[in-house]
Design a protein around this motif. Structure first.
Motif, PDB file in Angstrom:
ATOM      1  N   VAL A 177       0.849  -1.198   0.000  1.00  0.00           N
ATOM      2  CA  VAL A 177       0.000   0.000   0.000  1.00  0.00           C
ATOM      3  C   VAL A 177       0.883   1.245   0.000  1.00  0.00           C
ATOM      4  N   GLU A 178       0.771   1.993  -1.079  1.00  0.00           N
ATOM      5  CA  GLU A 178       1.637   3.163  -1.287  1.00  0.00           C
ATOM      6  C   GLU A 178       0.901   4.441  -0.926  1.00  0.00           C
ATOM      7  N   TYR A 179       1.596   5.377  -0.315  1.00  0.00           N
ATOM      8  CA  TYR A 179       0.993   6.650   0.045  1.00  0.00           C
ATOM      9  C   TYR A 179       1.686   7.784  -0.708  1.00  0.00           C
ATOM     10  N   LYS A 180       1.006   8.914  -0.740  1.00  0.00           N
ATOM     11  CA  LYS A 180       1.622  10.110  -1.341  1.00  0.00           C
ATOM     12  C   LYS A 180       0.889  11.320  -0.802  1.00  0.00           C
ATOM     13  N   THR A 189      -5.779  13.849   0.500  1.00  0.00           N
ATOM     14  CA  THR A 189      -5.489  12.608  -0.216  1.00  0.00           C
ATOM     15  C   THR A 189      -5.855  11.475   0.729  1.00  0.00           C
ATOM     16  N   ASP A 190      -6.496  10.435   0.211  1.00  0.00           N
ATOM     17  CA  ASP A 190      -7.013   9.396   1.109  1.00  0.00           C
ATOM     18  C   ASP A 190      -5.916   8.558   1.751  1.00  0.00           C
ATOM     19  N   LEU A 191      -4.798   8.401   1.055  1.00  0.00           N
ATOM     20  CA  LEU A 191      -3.637   7.721   1.650  1.00  0.00           C
ATOM     21  C   LEU A 191      -2.464   8.698   1.598  1.00  0.00           C
ATOM     22  N   PRO A 192      -2.453   9.675   2.494  1.00  0.00           N
ATOM     23  CA  PRO A 192      -1.466  10.757   2.360  1.00  0.00           C
ATOM     24  C   PRO A 192      -0.102  10.447   2.964  1.00  0.00           C
ATOM     25  N   ASP A 193      -0.055   9.500   3.899  1.00  0.00           N
ATOM     26  CA  ASP A 193       1.213   9.308   4.609  1.00  0.00           C
ATOM     27  C   ASP A 193       1.360   7.868   5.077  1.00  0.00           C
ATOM     28  N   TRP A 194       2.563   7.577   5.592  1.00  0.00           N
ATOM     29  CA  TRP A 194       2.872   6.210   6.004  1.00  0.00           C
ATOM     30  C   TRP A 194       1.980   5.739   7.137  1.00  0.00           C
ATOM     31  N   ALA A 208      -0.600  -7.458   3.982  1.00  0.00           N
ATOM     32  CA  ALA A 208      -0.555  -6.071   3.501  1.00  0.00           C
ATOM     33  C   ALA A 208       0.561  -5.338   4.223  1.00  0.00           C
ATOM     34  N   GLN A 209       1.385  -4.658   3.455  1.00  0.00           N
ATOM     35  CA  GLN A 209       2.488  -3.874   4.023  1.00  0.00           C
ATOM     36  C   GLN A 209       2.602  -2.548   3.277  1.00  0.00           C
ATOM     37  N   VAL A 210       3.361  -1.650   3.867  1.00  0.00           N
ATOM     38  CA  VAL A 210       3.460  -0.297   3.314  1.00  0.00           C
ATOM     39  C   VAL A 210       4.553  -0.226   2.242  1.00  0.00           C
ATOM     40  N   LEU A 211       4.285   0.527   1.206  1.00  0.00           N
ATOM     41  CA  LEU A 211       5.291   0.800   0.176  1.00  0.00           C
ATOM     42  C   LEU A 211       5.712   2.270   0.306  1.00  0.00           C
ATOM     43  N   VAL A 212       7.008   2.478   0.454  1.00  0.00           N
ATOM     44  CA  VAL A 212       7.535   3.841   0.582  1.00  0.00           C
ATOM     45  C   VAL A 212       8.077   4.295  -0.772  1.00  0.00           C
ATOM     46  N   ASP A 213       7.390   5.237  -1.391  1.00  0.00           N
ATOM     47  CA  ASP A 213       7.932   5.878  -2.596  1.00  0.00           C
ATOM     48  C   ASP A 213       8.716   7.079  -2.086  1.00  0.00           C
ATOM     49  N   THR A 214      10.023   7.070  -2.324  1.00  0.00           N
ATOM     50  CA  THR A 214      10.863   8.090  -1.682  1.00  0.00           C
ATOM     51  C   THR A 214      10.487   9.514  -2.103  1.00  0.00           C
TER      52      THR A 214
END
Ligand code: RM4
Ligand code: MN
Ligand code: MN
Length: 393
Positions: A177-180, A189-194, A208-214
């Motif tokens: 699950v990626e956030y931005k 934004t519905d998934l704004p942060d980690w 399910a785990q978090v994806l960090v887009d740098t």
């Protein structure tokens, strides 16, 4: 860690490149076509295979559906494997349809949510067919104005949708699950942060785990601390590496801030040595999410791969024992200097040896540039006119 041990770790580092990094892409102002840039999914796979051939460490390619849609997914898998790579993360596209104006998985309209969910479930099936164990979820969902929608309601709908998607995951498949923090939505934004991504993952289950887009953080965010906390909580699933200066710039990894990349890779290296976090850190998927606007595609991708290797080599050289002692002794500057010592080490000779062992050239970018590949591709493919929404991204 001694040089031999560092080499062993470096040989294990696999980096996944994105199919969408090989086609023409641009900004909302213009797309500059690059001679020889990939025009079809088959060409994107071929380019990813070439990057693997030249670097020896990029054995998989992520796909985006429907950008990379084919009639026969088995054939895509076979084509990739015939060229020495495999298909990696499958990325559903939940932002490229007119009906997603008000969102996808958290759209107020149940019928739109259902179609978005169906698309995600289709991607789970695609992943099974291509032999991938990762479905990667990034949502453009959000709102542009206060009052446009109910914030708690949106989160509730999102969790409900992700719960349904989670139920479709076969054993062994992970949902990342990626956030931005913003864009394309500008107010919320519905998934704004980690933290929000982590909450959603915790609500649905351990696959399910978090994806960090740098590139998806506000200016000044301490990304390595996010990485450390997610590792500690068993919630770090993977990365989308790229670099940013201002927003979601998708620049070459490590091009703007190589020290940040080093700090991130050092958290990984340290967590891999710690029995409490080794399993999570060992399963982290290293993926690149990059798009090239004014530069060539393939050599830029290779440069990113090399920059990740450089940062990881330096990270592995951190004297963790002395660092722990300095920290315990409260030696603030001493601890900091131990990190600097590793960061300032010239690891080029070590990487030269690594590439010898991997059977590739010492400088894979130079190998691409001097090998005539660019000219061959340009001759073969020409300069594509920009004909699809994909290339407008
Ligand atoms: C988003 C996000 C996703 C990527 C799309 C193309 O900003 O980074 O991971 O798939 O862009
Ligand atoms: Mn991304
Ligand atoms: Mn992005």
């Amino acid at each position: 860690m001694g040089n031999e041990a560092v080499l062993t770790q470096l040989r294990r580092l696999e980096i996944e490149t994105p199919s969408w990094g090989y086609g023409n892409s641009g900004t909302r102002f213009h797309v500059f076509p690059w001679p020889g840039a990939a025009r079809t999914v088959w060409e994107r796979i071929a380019d990813a295979a070439l990057v693997h051939e030249l670097t020896g460490c990029c054995p998989s390619v992520a796909i985006h559906v429907p950008w990379d849609r084919v009639d026969d997914w088995g054939e895509l898998r076979r084509q990739a494997e015939a060229q020495g790579i495999r298909i990696g993360a499958v990325n559903p596209n939940l932002f490229g349809e007119d009906e997603y104006r008000l969102g996808s998985l958290s759209n107020p309209d149940a019928a739109v949510r259902r179609r978005a969910l169906d698309h995600c479930r289709e991607c789970v099936e695609v992943a099974e067919q291509v032999g991938s164990s990762i479905v990667s979820l990034w949502l453009a969902d959000g709102t542009n104005y206060p009052g446009q929608d109910d914030l708690r309601g949106r989160f509730r709908r999102l969790v409900d949708s992700v719960e349904e998607l989670y139920a479709a995951l076969p054993e062994g498949m992970r949902l990342l699950v990626e956030y931005k923090f913003f864009e394309p939505a500008f107010y919320s934004t519905d998934l704004p942060d980690w933290g929000t991504a982590a909450l959603v993952c915790r609500r649905v289950g351990p696959q399910a785990q978090v994806l960090v887009d740098t590139g998806h953080h506000p200016q000044g965010t301490n990304v390595e601390q996010i990485v450390a906390l997610l590792l500690e909580e068993g919630l770090l699933g993977g990365f989308h590496f790229n670099n940013r200066k201002y927003a979601d710039d998708d620049l070459i990894v490590g091009s703007i801030d190589p020290f940040e990349l080093f700090r991130i890779m050092r958290e990984i290296a340290a967590a891999r040595r710690d029995p409490a976090t080794a399993a999570t850190a060992g399963a982290v998927a290293f993926m690149i999410d990059q798009s090239h606007n004014v530069e060539g595609k393939i050599d830029a991708m290779i440069q990113s791969v090399m920059n990740i290797q450089t940062a990881y080599a330096k990270a592995l050289l951190v004297d963790e024992k002395r660092l722990a002692e300095a920290q315990l002794a409260g030696d603030v500057l001493g601890g900091h200097r131990i990190l600097l010592e590793a960061f300032e080490t010239d690891v080029r000779p070590l990487l030269g040896r690594l590439r010898q062992q991997l059977g590739v050239a010492e400088d894979p970018v130079a190998a691409f540039r001097d090998g005539g590949y660019g000219a061959d591709l340009a001759r073969e493919r020409g300069t594509a006119s920009v004909e699809s929404a994909y290339e407008q991204l």
